[in-house]
Design a protein around this motif. Structure first.
Motif, PDB file in Angstrom:
ATOM      1  N   LEU A 186      29.153  31.956  35.593  1.00 33.74           N
ATOM      2  CA  LEU A 186      30.457  31.465  35.994  1.00 33.74           C
ATOM      3  C   LEU A 186      30.698  31.850  37.458  1.00 33.74           C
ATOM      4  N   THR A 216      34.405  42.385  35.815  1.00 33.85           N
ATOM      5  CA  THR A 216      34.032  43.606  36.552  1.00 33.85           C
ATOM      6  C   THR A 216      35.248  44.501  36.748  1.00 33.85           C
ATOM      7  N   ILE A 261      33.467  44.174  46.397  1.00 28.46           N
ATOM      8  CA  ILE A 261      34.634  43.507  46.994  1.00 28.46           C
ATOM      9  C   ILE A 261      34.354  42.007  46.938  1.00 28.46           C
ATOM     10  N   TYR A 262      35.364  41.259  46.534  1.00 27.77           N
ATOM     11  CA  TYR A 262      35.149  39.854  46.196  1.00 27.77           C
ATOM     12  C   TYR A 262      35.297  38.953  47.420  1.00 27.77           C
ATOM     13  N   HIS A 292      26.101  45.570  35.652  1.00 27.04           N
ATOM     14  CA  HIS A 292      26.449  44.801  34.451  1.00 27.04           C
ATOM     15  C   HIS A 292      25.868  43.403  34.543  1.00 27.04           C
ATOM     16  N   GLY A 293      25.818  42.748  33.393  1.00 25.83           N
ATOM     17  CA  GLY A 293      25.233  41.410  33.350  1.00 25.83           C
ATOM     18  C   GLY A 293      26.239  40.343  33.733  1.00 25.83           C
ATOM     19  N   TRP A 294      25.858  39.119  33.519  1.00 28.31           N
ATOM     20  CA  TRP A 294      26.740  37.999  33.838  1.00 28.31           C
ATOM     21  C   TRP A 294      27.446  37.523  32.594  1.00 28.31           C
ATOM     22  N   LEU A 295      28.635  37.054  32.836  1.00 25.54           N
ATOM     23  CA  LEU A 295      29.380  36.384  31.791  1.00 25.54           C
ATOM     24  C   LEU A 295      28.946  34.928  31.875  1.00 25.54           C
ATOM     25  N   ALA A 351      30.199  44.842  54.565  1.00 25.63           N
ATOM     26  CA  ALA A 351      30.790  44.915  53.221  1.00 25.63           C
ATOM     27  C   ALA A 351      30.447  46.208  52.482  1.00 25.63           C
ATOM     28  N   TRP A 356      27.030  41.347  54.747  1.00 23.38           N
ATOM     29  CA  TRP A 356      26.665  42.374  53.766  1.00 23.38           C
ATOM     30  C   TRP A 356      26.680  43.771  54.363  1.00 23.38           C
ATOM     31  N   GLY A 412      35.003  35.880  35.685  1.00 23.97           N
ATOM     32  CA  GLY A 412      33.839  36.713  36.027  1.00 23.97           C
ATOM     33  C   GLY A 412      34.256  37.912  36.868  1.00 23.97           C
TER      34      GLY A 412
HETATM   35  N1  MSP Z   1      31.168  40.052  48.357  1.00 25.61           N
HETATM   36  C1  MSP Z   1      30.033  40.325  47.565  1.00 25.61           C
HETATM   37  C2  MSP Z   1      30.007  41.766  47.098  1.00 25.61           C
HETATM   38  C3  MSP Z   1      30.040  42.777  48.196  1.00 25.61           C
HETATM   39  S1  MSP Z   1      30.108  44.402  47.586  1.00 25.61           S
HETATM   40  C4  MSP Z   1      29.880  45.362  48.906  1.00 25.61           C
HETATM   41  C5  MSP Z   1      30.037  39.417  46.364  1.00 25.61           C
HETATM   42  N2  MSP Z   1      31.230  38.896  46.018  1.00 25.61           N
HETATM   43  S2  MSP Z   1      31.530  37.885  44.814  1.00 25.61           S
HETATM   44  O1  MSP Z   1      32.874  37.379  44.998  1.00 25.61           O
HETATM   45  O2  MSP Z   1      30.496  36.917  44.701  1.00 25.61           O
HETATM   46  O3  MSP Z   1      31.660  38.760  43.525  1.00 25.61           O
HETATM   47  C6  MSP Z   1      30.620  39.449  43.056  1.00 25.61           C
HETATM   48  C7  MSP Z   1      30.915  40.176  41.773  1.00 25.61           C
HETATM   49  O4  MSP Z   1      31.807  39.468  40.906  1.00 25.61           O
HETATM   50  C8  MSP Z   1      29.639  40.281  40.988  1.00 25.61           C
HETATM   51  O5  MSP Z   1      28.807  41.314  41.411  1.00 25.61           O
HETATM   52  C9  MSP Z   1      30.163  40.531  39.635  1.00 25.61           C
HETATM   53  O6  MSP Z   1      30.497  41.874  39.551  1.00 25.61           O
HETATM   54  C10 MSP Z   1      31.413  39.652  39.582  1.00 25.61           C
HETATM   55  N3  MSP Z   1      31.124  38.366  38.984  1.00 25.61           N
HETATM   56  C11 MSP Z   1      31.143  37.129  39.563  1.00 25.61           C
HETATM   57  N4  MSP Z   1      30.800  36.200  38.635  1.00 25.61           N
HETATM   58  C12 MSP Z   1      30.542  36.807  37.472  1.00 25.61           C
HETATM   59  C13 MSP Z   1      30.168  36.399  36.191  1.00 25.61           C
HETATM   60  N5  MSP Z   1      29.977  35.165  35.865  1.00 25.61           N
HETATM   61  N6  MSP Z   1      30.005  37.362  35.251  1.00 25.61           N
HETATM   62  C14 MSP Z   1      30.204  38.673  35.504  1.00 25.61           C
HETATM   63  N7  MSP Z   1      30.538  39.083  36.687  1.00 25.61           N
HETATM   64  C15 MSP Z   1      30.718  38.187  37.698  1.00 25.61           C
HETATM   65  O7  MSP Z   1      28.990  39.234  45.784  1.00 25.61           O
END
Ligand code: MSP
Length: 510
Positions: free
Chosen positions: A295, A24, A10-11, A285-288, A227, A224, A20
């Motif tokens: 990012l 996902t 969850i974002y 998964h990895g990072w973009l 979450a 966390w 990014g």
């Molecule tokens: N809120 C926490 C997650 C809680 S889950 C119980 C969090 N949020 S976040 O907004 O930072 O988003 C995390 C997710 O966004 C990452 O785990 C990833 O899946 C995705 N990404 C954010 N930036 C990214 C990239 N640059 N590349 C790929 N995925 C990215 O962490």
């Protein structure tokens, strides 16, 4: 047919959605679409993580209440997913009453089972990570991820007895080799556990923006902690609508590699502590990367990456929704880091979409118009393309099943390539109207029908459009994959639409 419960992280709502996050979410959406297509009972959950200091600070910086800020930003995530044709089944917000209820039940169960105790916590905190670091893990007192100074914090906290789960976690990993994929990430989590686990602080008194601790109302749960439980809230954990027993054994969490520790160590231990099986599978998964840098919103805010240039909507306006989805799914194997660039997306667009798929469809439709009066003929059972189609179906299906969208698309494109080569060989445009032309075109139309179904998870809009152009009724998803992914079902005798190019070529510098 089975069950398939898939989640995204969850974002955080401290800022707007970017590519990014889209990466996902689109991967999860494509996987969910594949499982729906093959007839699995499917539940796809995404949502927003709305508590914690970072969100509270973002709200304050914008001069609005935390609630108003989260309402507005959470909506931006929904809008982004709508714009990207993401078909989630549930969107959870951690400020919802259902979440408070499930969190309090779940952590209450852990408390009742004696795995939570009170102590004083001292440590170095990074607000951007919403996480503590030891001095050894810091870089000269700065956060190793964000490079910002860490803040010294001391609080009376409630602690989760994570250390009590070391052996059980190791045993769980040993018994479930596929718990975390890919294997490199599994090994990372496994060695972390083997290195020894320390208890962790799970509550705060310094902030009020969080879920209140039911047995001590001066505290709220650390962000966390509430979450992670969202994955169970959506299943009605501890509430009248409880469906955990139904869905939990088929749960798959798709996460970025920076949150492995939370999902692959804390979360299974928390489930065990509450008397629940850990989730079935965590796919990392990895990072973009853009120019080699992750990012992320926090860095963008610091001016490290110009994120506004690569908001999802900027890309969909230029390339279309399905082309962006295709690029994100095709370019990088799930688990590896990937490079995001305009050159990359333009090249994929022109090569795979315009040249290979687009040309195939245009060619076939043109010859059907000129040699068959626009009426598509039926395929032949013993077509030379049949083997290619069957191989693509087999390989793409297996790849979707093992969380490998890039390989599924690669297999699908090999059928497109084989069909283009078949047309080159047979050159139906040079033949006189008649049985031979009809045989060739019927086979090519059938190959396109198979392609339409196979691209559905990645490009749902293109799949529907291909279906329509082939003169087929309904949608490619109307029948289950097990029924429709077989050679020879194109009916023939239907009108093939010779419309404008599916993917007009992109020329010039971006
Ligand atoms: N809120 C926490 C997650 C809680 S889950 C119980 C969090 N949020 S976040 O907004 O930072 O988003 C995390 C997710 O966004 C990452 O785990 C990833 O899946 C995705 N990404 C954010 N930036 C990214 C990239 N640059 N590349 C790929 N995925 C990215 O962490």
């Amino acid at each position: 047919m089975g069950r398939f419960y898939i989640t995204t992280p969850i974002y955080y709502v401290n800022d707007a959605p970017h590519v990014g996050h889209a990466y996902t979410t689109i991967n999860a959406d494509a996987l969910a679409r594949w499982h729906r297509l093959r007839g699995d009972e499917t539940l796809f959950l995404t949502g927003t993580d709305e508590h914690g200091q970072k969100v509270a600070e973002a709200a304050a910086a914008h001069g609005v209440t935390s609630q108003a800020w989260t309402d507005q930003t959470s909506q931006r995530f929904r809008d982004a997913w709508d714009a990207l044709d993401v078909g989630y089944d549930d969107f959870i917000r951690t400020t919802e009453a259902r979440h408070y209820e499930s969190v309090q039940r779940f952590l209450g169960a852990i408390y009742d089972r004696g795995f939570i105790y009170k102590d004083v916590y001292q440590g170095l905190y990074c607000v951007s990570c919403e996480d503590y670091y030891t001095i050894e893990a810091s870089v000269d007192g700065n956060c190793p991820v964000h490079g910002r100074p860490l803040t010294e914090m001391e609080e009376e906290n409630w602690f989760f007895r994570l250390s009590a789960f070391e052996d059980r976690l190791i045993e769980y990993y040993d018994r479930h080799p596929g718990f975390v994929t890919p294997e490199t990430k599994r090994n990372e989590a496994y060695s972390f556990i083997k290195g020894g686990l320390r208890d962790i602080s799970i509550t705060r008194t310094s902030i009020t923006w969080g879920v209140p601790v039911p047995w001590d109302e001066r505290h709220v749960f650390y962000v966390w902690y509430d979450a992670l439980i969202n994955y169970l809230t959506a299943l009605g954990y501890g509430r009248a609508s409880d469906q955990v027993a139904h869905w939990w054994p088929s749960s798959h969490h798709l996460i970025g590699k920076e949150i492995i520790r939370f999902h692959c160590v804390w979360w299974p231990a928390m489930c065990m502590a509450a008397g629940l099986e850990p989730p079935q599978h965590v796919q990392v998964h990895g990072w973009l990367l853009v120019g080699g840098q992750k990012l992320s919103k926090t860095m963008a805010a610091e001016g490290a990456v110009r994120l506004t240039d690569i908001a999802p909507v900027v890309l969909t306006e230029e390339f279309g929704v399905d082309a962006l989805r295709y690029y994100l799914l095709r370019e990088t194997a799930l688990g590896n880091d990937g490079e995001f660039s305009y050159e990359g997306i333009t090249q994929r667009y022109n090569t795979d979409l315009a040249n290979n798929l687009g040309n195939l469809v245009a060619r076939v439709a043109t010859v059907v118009a000129s040699k068959c009066d626009g009426v598509g003929p039926a395929p032949t059972p013993d077509s030379p393309l049949r083997g290619d189609a069957e191989l693509a179906i087999e390989q793409a299906s297996a790849a979707w099943e093992r969380f490998a969208p890039h390989a599924a698309l690669e297999a699908t494109w090999s059928l497109i390539g084989a069909t283009n080569a078949f047309l080159e060989r047979t050159a139906p445009w040079k033949l006189d109207p008649g049985a031979e032309v009809e045989r060739v075109l019927g086979d090519a139309l059938e190959a396109i029908r198979v392609v339409a179904i196979l691209v559905t998870p990645a490009m749902p809009g293109v799949a529907r459009e291909l279906w329509r152009r082939l003169g087929l009724t309904g949608a490619p998803t109307d029948a289950l994959a097990s029924e429709s992914l077989r050679w020879g079902l194109y009916p023939g005798g239907v009108r093939v639409d010779r419309a404008t190019p599916l993917f007009p070529r992109i020329v010039g510098d971006r």
